[in-house]
Design a protein around this motif. Structure first.
Motif, PDB file in Angstrom:
ATOM      1  N   CYS A 192      -3.678   6.081 -13.049  1.00 22.90           N
ATOM      2  CA  CYS A 192      -2.664   6.969 -13.209  1.00 22.90           C
ATOM      3  C   CYS A 192      -1.992   7.760 -12.218  1.00 22.90           C
ATOM      4  CB  CYS A 192      -3.261   7.828 -14.359  1.00 22.90           C
ATOM      5  SG  CYS A 192      -4.773   8.580 -13.782  1.00 22.90           S
ATOM      6  N   CYS A 193      -2.694   7.958 -11.252  1.00 24.77           N
ATOM      7  CA  CYS A 193      -2.278   8.838  -9.897  1.00 24.77           C
ATOM      8  C   CYS A 193      -2.635   8.284  -8.614  1.00 24.77           C
ATOM      9  CB  CYS A 193      -3.058  10.220  -9.978  1.00 24.77           C
ATOM     10  SG  CYS A 193      -2.509  11.060 -11.385  1.00 24.77           S
TER      11      CYS A 193
ATOM     12  N   CYS B  36      -4.991  14.614 -12.240  1.00 25.42           N
ATOM     13  CA  CYS B  36      -4.340  14.810 -13.676  1.00 25.42           C
ATOM     14  C   CYS B  36      -5.570  14.884 -14.788  1.00 25.42           C
ATOM     15  CB  CYS B  36      -3.519  13.695 -14.288  1.00 25.42           C
ATOM     16  SG  CYS B  36      -4.248  11.939 -14.613  1.00 25.42           S
TER      17      CYS B  36
ATOM     18  N   ALA C 275      -7.510  12.805 -16.194  1.00 23.63           N
ATOM     19  CA  ALA C 275      -7.643  11.600 -17.178  1.00 23.63           C
ATOM     20  C   ALA C 275      -9.214  11.397 -17.203  1.00 23.63           C
ATOM     21  CB  ALA C 275      -6.959  10.729 -16.987  1.00 23.63           C
TER      22      ALA C 275
ATOM     23  N   GLY D  55      -6.884   3.312 -16.796  1.00 20.41           N
ATOM     24  CA  GLY D  55      -5.597   4.022 -16.717  1.00 20.41           C
ATOM     25  C   GLY D  55      -4.341   3.218 -16.449  1.00 20.41           C
ATOM     26  N   GLU D  56      -3.365   3.872 -16.652  1.00 22.93           N
ATOM     27  CA  GLU D  56      -1.906   3.083 -16.349  1.00 22.93           C
ATOM     28  C   GLU D  56      -1.258   3.987 -15.485  1.00 22.93           C
ATOM     29  OE1 GLU D  56       0.213   1.872 -19.780  1.00 22.93           O
ATOM     30  OE2 GLU D  56      -1.505   1.373 -20.927  1.00 22.93           O
ATOM     31  N   ARG D  57      -0.535   3.228 -14.630  1.00 27.20           N
ATOM     32  CA  ARG D  57       0.345   4.005 -13.593  1.00 27.20           C
ATOM     33  C   ARG D  57       1.250   4.886 -14.282  1.00 27.20           C
ATOM     34  NH1 ARG D  57       0.537   6.305  -9.003  1.00 27.20           N
ATOM     35  NH2 ARG D  57       2.267   5.907  -7.678  1.00 27.20           N
ATOM     36  N   ALA D  58       1.417   5.955 -14.017  1.00 22.36           N
ATOM     37  CA  ALA D  58       2.451   7.085 -14.593  1.00 22.36           C
ATOM     38  C   ALA D  58       3.980   6.503 -14.339  1.00 22.36           C
ATOM     39  CB  ALA D  58       2.333   8.433 -14.184  1.00 22.36           C
TER      40      ALA D  58
END
Length: 64
Positions: A15-16, A38, A40, A59-62
Motif C-alpha cells: 500500500c505504501c 496508513c 492498514a 495489501g495493494e499499491r495505492a
C-alpha cells in the motif's frame, strides 16, 4: 533483562511500499502488525504445517 529474541517475519506493505518486521502475537497464533504510514492492518496466521518463507507482502499499491 529479557534476552530471548521475539520471532518475526519481514512484511512488505505494498500500500505504501514500506518494509517492516511484524512479530508473533503473545498466543503464538499469528504474526500481527500494521503499515506505519496508513495503518492498514495485517494478520498472518501461523500454519500447523509451517513455512520456510521469512518475507511476505500484503495489501495493494495505492493508486493516485
Amino acid at each position: 533483562m529479557n534476552t530471548v529474541a521475539r520471532p518475526y517475519i519481514g512484511m512488505l506493505f505494498r500500500c505504501c511500499h514500506i518494509y517492516l518486521r511484524i512479530y508473533l502475537n503473545r498466543d503464538a497464533t499469528a504474526y500481527v502488525g500494521h503499515c506505519p504510514k496508513c495503518a492498514a492492518p495485517v494478520t498472518l496466521p501461523v500454519s500447523p504445517h509451517g513455512s520456510r518463507a521469512r518475507f511476505w507482502s500484503a495489501g495493494e499499491r495505492a493508486q493516485g
